[in-house]
Scaffold this active site. Structure first.
Site, PDB file in Angstrom:
ATOM      1  N   CYS A 105      -3.426   0.334 -12.773  1.00  0.00           N
ATOM      2  CA  CYS A 105      -3.906  -0.283 -14.016  1.00  0.00           C
ATOM      3  C   CYS A 105      -4.374   0.750 -15.037  1.00  0.00           C
ATOM      4  CB  CYS A 105      -5.040  -1.278 -13.738  1.00  0.00           C
ATOM      5  SG  CYS A 105      -4.629  -2.504 -12.491  1.00  0.00           S
ATOM      6  N   THR A 109       0.831  -1.221 -10.824  1.00  0.00           N
ATOM      7  CA  THR A 109       0.091  -1.756  -9.694  1.00  0.00           C
ATOM      8  C   THR A 109       0.994  -1.815  -8.473  1.00  0.00           C
ATOM      9  OG1 THR A 109      -1.475  -3.455  -8.973  1.00  0.00           O
ATOM     10  CG2 THR A 109       0.560  -4.217 -10.029  1.00  0.00           C
ATOM     11  N   ALA A 140      -3.179 -11.385  -8.015  1.00  0.00           N
ATOM     12  CA  ALA A 140      -2.905 -10.818  -6.690  1.00  0.00           C
ATOM     13  C   ALA A 140      -4.239 -10.496  -6.033  1.00  0.00           C
ATOM     14  CB  ALA A 140      -2.050  -9.562  -6.808  1.00  0.00           C
TER      15      ALA A 140
END
Length: 255
Positions: free
Chosen positions: A190, A96, A174
């Protein structure tokens, strides 16, 4: 669209438990490694019984992070092309991006029985994040499949990657506020090919500050998890009771 559950985590403490205090620290803008060191220090103290529950906020310098399940091929040579550093971490999940304009929150709290369950904890964080989005006029939902996080239609607006060590949580969430979304498009985030990222600014057509998002998240998190006192350690302020959503000043929000 599923209805938001009411206070999904209030079962965390029994009625006869002592009041719970949450220490909130804003670490400001930091490199990922520096913030991770703070996390690990607080986690170690919490595990040793020498620290209270904490909620750490941070805004990271640009970085691609790789979890335990990450494949380096998913970086697609983006670090070299974009000049962004890479950090391999012990969290779960894949690749990520973190960067300016993103609100990152790391809860380091003890989950007492019967709530020592990662799936339950992730669901609770999803509910909190959905409320933050709603405060700022954005209707968000969750993926019931294998991809935790918070979504607006098919666009991912928030990531959730957590870990438990002896029933104490760390790592966290996040939420994209005004984040540059190009780095997400340059990788396989991801492990989901073709995944599109979005932000509160893009979805609400207005800028949402880090401070606004932090206040909203803090209020909903504290209320959901049953904290009676919040201590903002960076200014020494201690408040009894939890600031409700009405205290959150998001543009066009519910408060």
């Amino acid at each position: 669209m599923r209805r938001l559950p009411r206070n999904p985590c209030l079962l965390l403490r029994a009625a006869d438990d002592e009041s719970l205090r949450l220490v909130v620290r804003d670490l400001g803008r930091r490199k990922y490694a520096d913030a991770l060191a703070v996390q690990e220090s607080v986690l170690a103290a919490r595990l040793a019984g020498g620290a209270e529950d904490h909620l750490l906020f941070v805004e990271h310098e640009p970085v691609f992070t790789l979890g335990r399940a990450a494949h380096t091929d998913d970086l697609l040579d983006a670090p070299h092309r974009l000049g962004v550093e890479v950090f391999r971490t012990g969290r779960g999940g894949g690749v990520t991006y973190h960067g300016p304009g993103q609100m990152v929150a790391y809860p380091i709290i003890s989950l007492p029985p019967p709530r020592r369950d990662v799936r339950w904890y992730v669901g609770a964080l999803q509910s909190v994040l959905r409320r933050v989005c709603a405060d700022c006029g954005v209707e968000a939902d969750v993926d019931e499949g294998p991809h935790p996080g918070v979504w607006v239609a098919v666009r991912k607006i928030a990531a959730i990657v957590v870990a438990l060590r002896r029933c104490v949580t760390w790592h966290g969430v996040a939420l994209n506020l005004t984040t540059d979304l190009d780095p997400f498009a340059a990788i396989v985030p991801c492990g989901i090919r073709g995944m599109r990222a979005t932000s509160l600014a893009r979805e609400s057509h207005q800028e949402v500050s880090i401070g606004m998002a932090q206040r909203s998240f803090q209020a909903h998190f504290a209320k959901a998890f049953g904290f009676d006192e919040i201590e903002d350690s960076y200014n020494g302020e201690v408040r009894e009771g939890c600031a409700g959503p009405s205290s959150v000043d998001c543009p066009n929000g519910s408060g």
